[in-house]
Design a protein around this motif. Structure first.
Motif, short mmCIF file in Angstrom:
data_model
loop_
_atom_site.label_atom_id
_atom_site.label_comp_id
_atom_site.label_asym_id
_atom_site.label_seq_id
_atom_site.Cartn_x
_atom_site.Cartn_y
_atom_site.Cartn_z
N ARG A 101 23.00 -68.23 23.07
CA ARG A 101 22.71 -67.07 23.91
C ARG A 101 21.30 -66.52 23.67
O ARG A 101 20.69 -65.98 24.57
CB ARG A 101 23.75 -65.97 23.68
CG ARG A 101 25.08 -66.27 24.35
CD ARG A 101 25.93 -65.02 24.47
NE ARG A 101 26.27 -64.49 23.14
CZ ARG A 101 27.27 -64.96 22.39
NH1 ARG A 101 28.02 -65.93 22.83
NH2 ARG A 101 27.53 -64.44 21.21
N VAL A 102 20.81 -66.63 22.43
CA VAL A 102 19.46 -66.14 22.13
C VAL A 102 18.54 -67.34 21.92
O VAL A 102 18.73 -68.11 20.98
CB VAL A 102 19.47 -65.27 20.86
CG1 VAL A 102 18.05 -64.79 20.54
CG2 VAL A 102 20.40 -64.10 21.02
N GLN A 103 17.58 -67.48 22.81
CA GLN A 103 16.65 -68.58 22.62
C GLN A 103 15.49 -68.07 21.76
O GLN A 103 14.75 -67.17 22.16
CB GLN A 103 16.14 -69.10 23.96
CG GLN A 103 15.41 -70.42 23.78
CD GLN A 103 14.98 -71.03 25.10
OE1 GLN A 103 14.98 -70.39 26.14
NE2 GLN A 103 14.59 -72.29 25.04
N GLY A 153 2.03 -63.59 16.03
CA GLY A 153 2.81 -63.51 17.26
C GLY A 153 3.59 -62.22 17.27
O GLY A 153 3.79 -61.61 16.21
N PRO A 154 4.06 -61.82 18.44
CA PRO A 154 4.79 -60.56 18.53
C PRO A 154 6.05 -60.60 17.67
O PRO A 154 6.59 -61.67 17.40
CB PRO A 154 5.16 -60.46 20.01
CG PRO A 154 4.48 -61.55 20.70
CD PRO A 154 3.97 -62.53 19.71
N SER A 155 6.48 -59.43 17.28
CA SER A 155 7.68 -59.34 16.45
C SER A 155 8.88 -59.94 17.19
O SER A 155 9.07 -59.69 18.38
CB SER A 155 7.95 -57.88 16.12
OG SER A 155 9.01 -57.79 15.22
N GLY A 156 9.63 -60.74 16.51
CA GLY A 156 10.82 -61.34 17.11
C GLY A 156 10.54 -62.58 17.93
O GLY A 156 11.42 -63.05 18.65
N CYS A 157 9.32 -63.11 17.81
CA CYS A 157 8.98 -64.26 18.67
C CYS A 157 9.44 -65.58 18.05
O CYS A 157 9.34 -66.63 18.69
CB CYS A 157 7.49 -64.31 18.95
SG CYS A 157 6.50 -64.87 17.55
N GLY A 158 9.90 -65.54 16.84
CA GLY A 158 10.45 -66.77 16.25
C GLY A 158 9.60 -67.37 15.15
O GLY A 158 9.78 -68.53 14.78
N LYS A 159 8.68 -66.59 14.58
CA LYS A 159 7.82 -67.12 13.52
C LYS A 159 8.65 -67.48 12.29
O LYS A 159 8.51 -68.57 11.72
CB LYS A 159 6.74 -66.08 13.13
CG LYS A 159 5.89 -65.62 14.28
CD LYS A 159 4.86 -64.60 13.85
CE LYS A 159 5.45 -63.28 13.39
NZ LYS A 159 6.09 -62.53 14.48
N SER A 160 9.49 -66.54 11.88
CA SER A 160 10.32 -66.82 10.70
C SER A 160 11.26 -67.98 10.97
O SER A 160 11.53 -68.80 10.08
CB SER A 160 11.14 -65.58 10.32
OG SER A 160 10.29 -64.53 9.96
N THR A 161 11.76 -68.04 12.19
CA THR A 161 12.65 -69.14 12.55
C THR A 161 11.92 -70.47 12.38
O THR A 161 12.48 -71.42 11.80
CB THR A 161 13.10 -68.96 14.01
OG1 THR A 161 13.72 -67.69 14.14
CG2 THR A 161 14.07 -70.05 14.42
N LEU A 162 10.69 -70.52 12.87
CA LEU A 162 9.90 -71.75 12.74
C LEU A 162 9.73 -72.13 11.27
O LEU A 162 9.92 -73.29 10.88
CB LEU A 162 8.54 -71.55 13.42
CG LEU A 162 7.55 -72.70 13.33
CD1 LEU A 162 8.11 -73.93 14.05
CD2 LEU A 162 6.20 -72.30 13.94
N ALA A 165 5.64 -64.21 23.12
CA ALA A 165 6.85 -63.44 22.87
C ALA A 165 8.05 -64.36 23.04
O ALA A 165 7.96 -65.44 23.62
CB ALA A 165 6.93 -62.27 23.84
N ARG A 166 9.21 -63.91 22.50
CA ARG A 166 10.41 -64.70 22.54
C ARG A 166 10.79 -65.10 23.97
O ARG A 166 10.76 -64.23 24.84
CB ARG A 166 11.55 -63.91 21.90
CG ARG A 166 12.83 -64.67 21.70
CD ARG A 166 13.78 -63.86 20.84
NE ARG A 166 14.25 -62.68 21.56
CZ ARG A 166 15.27 -62.74 22.41
NH1 ARG A 166 15.89 -63.86 22.66
NH2 ARG A 166 15.68 -61.66 23.03
N PRO A 167 11.18 -66.28 24.25
CA PRO A 167 11.31 -67.40 23.30
C PRO A 167 9.95 -67.98 22.92
O PRO A 167 9.13 -68.24 23.77
CB PRO A 167 12.14 -68.42 24.07
CG PRO A 167 11.87 -68.12 25.51
CD PRO A 167 11.63 -66.65 25.60
#
Ligand SMILES: Nc1ncnc2c1ncn2[C@@H]1O[C@H](COP(=O)(O)OP(=O)(O)OP(=O)(O)O)[C@@H](O)[C@H]1O
Ligand SMILES: [Mg+2]
Lengths: 286, 268
Positions: B33-35, B54-63, B223-225
């Motif tokens: 549900r969340v890309q 990158g903007p907050s919540g854009c997936g940096k930590s995920t990467l 920004a996310r995604p």
């Protein structure tokens, strides 16, 4: 843990009249906790003695402090091997409580760890844990006596049963409360499950386990005494029931004083142990 | 290769082989549900210092977590050298946002932790005391983390990430919690450590000046995604200093461009 932070600021007129901004803030006046507790104790004994004397309370309801002291002394001022003294029964009670605590606490830590590590085991055991937790466990005591007899076995079993739960629940909670970043750290190091348990989860749970142990110590003592009430050859529970049988209320009080003193002593030992083991204390949890 | 790293890089950079290769990486959370990452393509060369903004919540930590082998991904390819990432690797050291030291271990024990878990001391492990000395923590080895300042704790965290002598250092906003001055000092030290070890570093930051100061290349994410919006090469000679960097002719244009890319999508 720390002394209650009582200040006498309101009663101190110099603080109330001081200009709000200019004078440096005054340190709260220290309160001598020991002194206050001591004064309270003196007042309690005085009130007790006076009530007994002037309200004509019969000694089989409430003995005078002097009578309790006399009973206490007659139990203490004997040779340790005297069967009429407190030392043998006290030793018996403490020994059974300690064995029960070790067994129940050890099992609690083991099952708490397994439940914290495995969702399957948690789902399997948690319902029983809660069911038994909400049961007044002292009510099982007669059954335990049937199973284990009137010897040390039933005392140990009930002490173990009662000390099991606080350790189980607290170790489970403590092991589960680890900051996920610390788990990530261990995963990033390819640490094994047991390494993560031993190096991260267990120390993290230590304050919780000690809080559980603090309760478990008292419960183990309680469980042993209850089992002794139901029948035993020796123990502080027997001292109490024997005194009760001959309406020696002062003797009952004296035994309660001994048990209370040991409760406080054991609590202090657990606290001291905790401060040694959990030396990083609150400062570590930023 | 190490020699080329130590020389100040000016003008054309030496061509180093690709160490991290990310192709068409996609990642969703919450059962799709969340890309979080839409289509990441990124190459990082051996010995390179890359900063990701990158903007907050854009997936940096995920990467970063995917690279560290801490999270799985939906599709695409993530390679470290010739190996596909499928879990944590000894070639990777991770520095966490809060120093993430274990409060019940001394600083030395914390730094040595990677040597006693996950299969013990690897070949080529670094010496704990030498690392502590490099990080200016020589006299603090026997202390506990709560006795250290935030900056010192973070330095210990970096030592811990380095002790297995990994080729790659992944850092997620490592200095985000520090005050500006401490942060500048830490940047200097990190540059020094990087120059003397030749590690490949990927560092996530919210600070544009920190990114330009440290990076060979700044990756700006959308920004996310999240996807890679722009890659900017920072050709400012090393060692850089906090004073000289802002007076370098490239600096204002770089800062302006990154800012525009970030604000163009409503960053902070
Ligand atoms: N475990 C998770 N479950 C569900 N969604 C998640 C999870 N982790 C992250 N997300 C979502 O994925 C997106 C990317 O998160 P991520 O932490 O990678 O962002 P970030 O760029 O590091 O942000 P920040 O700069 O604030 O640290 C966010 O929208 C977040 O809500
Ligand atoms: Mg993040």
């Amino acid at each position: 843990m720390s002394k209650p932070d009582i200040t006498l600021a309101v009663a101190d007129p110099t603080i109330e009249s001081a200009p709000a901004s200019e004078s440096p803030p005054r340190a709260p006046r220290p309160v001598n906790g020991t002194l206050i507790a001591g004064l309270g104790l003196v007042a309690l004994f005085a009130g007790w003695a006076l009530a007994v004397r002037f309200l004509d309370v019969p000694s089989y309801i409430l003995p005078s402090p002097a009578a309790v002291w006399k009973a206490l002394w007659s139990g203490l001022a004997v040779s340790p091997s005297d069967p009429l003294g407190y030392y043998l029964p006290l030793w018996g009670t403490l020994k059974n409580a300690a064995i029960g605590l070790a067994a129940g606490g050890g099992l609690g830590l083991l099952l708490g760890s397994l439940m914290a590590e495995s969702r399957t085991i948690e789902k399997l055991l948690m319902p029983y844990a809660f069911a038994l937790q909400s049961l007044p466990k002292v009510a099982i005591a007669p059954l335990v006596v049937i199973w284990f007899g009137f010897g040390d076995g039933s005392k140990i079993a009930i002490a173990g049963l009662l000390s099991f739960f606080p350790i189980l629940i607290n170790s489970f909670t403590g092991l589960r409360s680890v900051d996920p970043e610390k788990i990530d750290l261990m995963r990033s190091l390819s640490a094994s499950r047991f390494e993560t348990y031993r190096i991260v989860k267990l120390p993290n749970a230590a304050p919780y386990i000690f809080a559980g142990l603090d309760m478990a110590v008292v419960y183990a003592l309680l469980g042993t005494i209850v089992a002794e009430f139901l029948g035993a050859q020796q123990g502080m529970g027997v001292v109490i029931t024997q005194a009760q049988a001959v309406t020696d209320v002062a003797g009952v009080f004296a035994a309660l004083v001994i048990l209370g003193a040991f409760g406080i002593l054991l609590h202090g030992i657990v606290r001291g142990l905790e401060q040694r083991v959990v030396h990083w204390g609150n400062r570590g949890r930023k | 290769m190490r020699a080329t790293q130590m020389a100040p890089v000016t003008g054309l950079r030496p061509v180093a082989p690709t160490l991290i290769q990310i192709r068409n990486l996609k990642k969703t959370y919450a059962a799709g549900r969340v890309q979080a990452l839409s289509n990441i393509n990124l190459d990082i060369a051996d010995g390179e210092f890359v900063c990701v903004v990158g903007p907050s919540g854009c997936g940096k930590s995920t990467l970063l977590r995917i690279l560290a082998g801490l999270d799985d991904y939906d599709s695409g390819q993530v390679m470290l050298g010739t190996k596909t990432v499928s879990g944590p690797s000894r070639d990777v050291g991770v520095v966490f946002q809060q120093a993430n030291l274990l409060p019940w271990l001394t600083v030395r024990e914390n730094v040595a932790l990677p040597l006693r878990v996950g299969g013990g001391r690897p070949d080529g492990a670094d010496d704990v005391d030498r690392l502590l000395e490099v990080a200016g923590l020589k006299d603090f080895g026997g202390r506990y983390p709560y006795e250290l300042s935030g900056g010192m704790q973070q330095r210990a965290g970096i030592c811990r990430a380095l002790v297995r002598n990994p080729r790659i250092l992944l850092m997620d906003e490592p200095f985000g919690a520090l005050d500006a001055l401490t942060r500048e000092r830490m940047n200097l030290e990190l540059q020094r450590i990087w120059q003397s070890t030749g590690k490949t570093v990927m560092l996530i930051t919210h600070s544009i000046s920190e990114a330009i100061f440290l990076a060979d290349r700044v990756i700006v994410m959308s920004a996310r995604p999240g996807r890679v919006l722009r890659e900017l090469t920072v050709d400012i000679p090393r060692p850089r200093s906090n004073d000289t960097i802002i007076s370098h002719p490239d600096y204002p244009a770089l800062a302006k461009e990154i800012r525009a890319l970030l604000t163009g999508q409503g960053e902070e």
